[in-house]
Design a protein around this motif. Structure first.
Motif, mmCIF file in Angstrom:
data_model
loop_
_atom_site.group_PDB
_atom_site.id
_atom_site.type_symbol
_atom_site.label_atom_id
_atom_site.label_comp_id
_atom_site.label_asym_id
_atom_site.label_seq_id
_atom_site.Cartn_x
_atom_site.Cartn_y
_atom_site.Cartn_z
ATOM 1 N N UNK A 261 0.690 -1.414 -0.052
ATOM 2 C CA UNK A 261 0.247 0.192 0.404
ATOM 3 C C UNK A 261 1.146 0.903 0.155
ATOM 4 N N UNK A 262 2.500 0.891 0.143
ATOM 5 C CA UNK A 262 3.304 2.477 0.215
ATOM 6 C C UNK A 262 4.371 1.486 -0.456
ATOM 7 N N UNK B 270 -7.819 9.722 -7.068
ATOM 8 C CA UNK B 270 -6.108 10.264 -7.856
ATOM 9 C C UNK B 270 -5.702 12.097 -7.249
ATOM 10 N N UNK B 271 -5.236 11.504 -6.569
ATOM 11 C CA UNK B 271 -4.585 12.544 -5.322
ATOM 12 C C UNK B 271 -3.151 13.195 -5.198
ATOM 13 N N UNK B 272 -3.345 14.774 -5.542
ATOM 14 C CA UNK B 272 -1.343 14.858 -5.361
ATOM 15 C C UNK B 272 -1.090 15.723 -4.366
ATOM 16 N N UNK B 273 0.325 15.354 -3.855
ATOM 17 C CA UNK B 273 0.590 16.107 -2.785
ATOM 18 C C UNK B 273 1.857 16.964 -3.384
ATOM 19 N N UNK B 274 1.346 18.222 -3.091
ATOM 20 C CA UNK B 274 2.656 18.740 -4.088
ATOM 21 C C UNK B 274 3.201 20.125 -3.132
ATOM 22 N N UNK C 34 -3.369 3.318 -1.683
ATOM 23 C CA UNK C 34 -2.237 3.359 -2.516
ATOM 24 C C UNK C 34 -0.937 4.353 -2.136
ATOM 25 N N UNK C 35 0.175 4.677 -1.436
ATOM 26 C CA UNK C 35 0.714 5.576 -1.485
ATOM 27 C C UNK C 35 2.247 5.551 -2.314
ATOM 28 N N UNK D 239 -2.442 8.365 -3.935
ATOM 29 C CA UNK D 239 -1.949 9.573 -3.362
ATOM 30 C C UNK D 239 -0.769 9.373 -3.808
ATOM 31 N N UNK D 240 -0.124 10.416 -4.652
ATOM 32 C CA UNK D 240 1.740 10.563 -5.939
ATOM 33 C C UNK D 240 1.766 12.202 -4.463
ATOM 34 N N UNK D 241 2.803 11.574 -3.611
ATOM 35 C CA UNK D 241 3.642 12.482 -3.138
ATOM 36 C C UNK D 241 4.721 12.617 -4.433
ATOM 37 N N UNK D 242 4.527 14.152 -5.153
ATOM 38 C CA UNK D 242 5.623 14.304 -5.989
ATOM 39 C C UNK D 242 6.880 14.400 -5.673
#
Ligand SMILES: [Zn+2]
Length: 343
Positions: free
Chosen positions: A29-30, A83-87, A147-148, A119-122
């Motif tokens: 999951x990550x 779909x999530x972006x963490x920027x 999913x991270x 969750x996509x951490x750019x």
């Protein structure tokens, strides 16, 4: 064998491992996804999200992701509700704890139209320790549908506790043949360029050092023209240097103008060329960064001595430092030409 992630170049072992885990429902999951800028980690992160949500996940005759179902297309276009972006926010150097707090409400709700929320951490290596600790709480007990993907250049910037929860996936360094093959299959600009000027395509690929994203960003006509101009100038200066043609140098210097960043990019190319000229004297099969081939480099080394190239390399390095320290452009250029032996 079912093809996985056909939009990703190289990285065969990684693609197969993640693809098989997705099909068998055993994907973790990550993950930390590391690689230099332009190595394809963003593309791969999205492709993982597409594969998990793909309508044809269970159709072994179809490559995964299929790339054309509604879910695949929504994710590719960044319009999927799951779909999530963490920027990083504009002008901020780090990503603070607020960014983690902001995603918490969404974690309490099941996905809208997909089996997972991704969750996509750019730039995960920019998360502050406080933000990483907040994230850790989530990673320790994630909802089953989350999913991270933590994208970064330097995984060692992440806390050990995060790294122990999220296995590291490294994007591999791609060789020139793999990059070329990928570009010819995926980029119309690359196909045009290989017909009109194959040397320029080779040079762009060499400079990008295996990073497809960087090659693609150079392939648009404007940056290609700028790079070509500097390459031509580099060849001219090398000619003037090895043939001791001071008059040619004077003409070249006159044509240079006073654009600091153009000058820096010329110096950077000139340094690469000089290094190649030195390298080919010590190896029959050197890894070149400016010249396309050993023979091309040999043409320019002529009968010049190694000390000539070393001296020019020193002078170019010093001149670049001066320009970066805001020295007068014309004066720096003049001193550089004298120190190099061009005048
Ligand atoms: Zn699909």
């Amino acid at each position: 064998m079912r093809p996985f992630f056909t939009d990703i170049a190289g990285n065969l072992a990684l693609r197969e491992r993640i693809g098989n885990d997705i099909v068998s429902g055993t994907l973790g999951q990550a993950f930390i996804l590391s690689g230099p800028e332009g190595s394809g980690r963003r593309t791969f992160a999205k492709a993982i999200a597409m594969a998990l949500c793909c309508a044809r996940l269970e159709d072994p005759s179809c490559p995964l992701p299929c790339g054309s179902c509604l879910h695949c297309r929504q994710i590719r276009e960044n319009i999927s509700p799951d779909l999530y972006y963490i920027r990083r926010e504009d002008k901020k150097a780090t990503i603070g704890v607020d960014a983690i707090r902001a995603i918490r409400p969404s974690l309490l709700m099941t996905p809208v139209s997909n089996p997972v929320k991704v969750y996509i951490f750019e730039e995960a290596d920019l998360l502050t320790p406080e933000a990483q600790n907040a994230l850790l709480l989530t990673l320790e007990n994630p909802p089953p549908y989350a999913l991270f993907l933590l994208l970064c250049e330097s995984p060692e910037q992440l806390l050990q506790t995060i790294r122990s929860r999220a296995p590291l996936l490294r994007m591999e360094h791609l060789d020139k043949a793999t990059v070329t093959e990928y570009l010819l299959a995926h980029s119309a600009e690359a196909r045009t360029l290989i017909r009109s000027d194959p040397g320029a395509l080779d040079a762009t690929i060499l400079r990008a050092d295996g990073c497809i994203g960087e090659v693609l960003s150079h392939l648009d006509a404007k940056s290609r023209t700028a790079l070509n101009t500097q390459r031509e100038r580099t060849f001219s200066f090398l000619n003037a240097l090895t043939a001791h043609r001071a008059q040619a140098s004077v003409e070249l210097l006159k044509a240079m103008g006073t654009d600091r960043s153009a000058m820096l990019s010329l110096f950077s190319l000139f340094e690469e060329a000089l290094r190649d000229c030195i390298l080919i004297r010590h190896s029959d099969d050197p890894v070149l960064s400016f010249f396309v081939s050993f023979d091309e480099a040999l043409q320019y080394t002529g009968h010049a001595s190694e000390s000539l190239f070393l001296r020019a390399l020193d002078a170019t390095h010093t001149a670049s430092e001066s320009l970066l320290a805001n020295a007068n452009v014309r004066l720096t250029l003049h001193i550089w030409a004298m120190d190099c032996g061009l005048l």
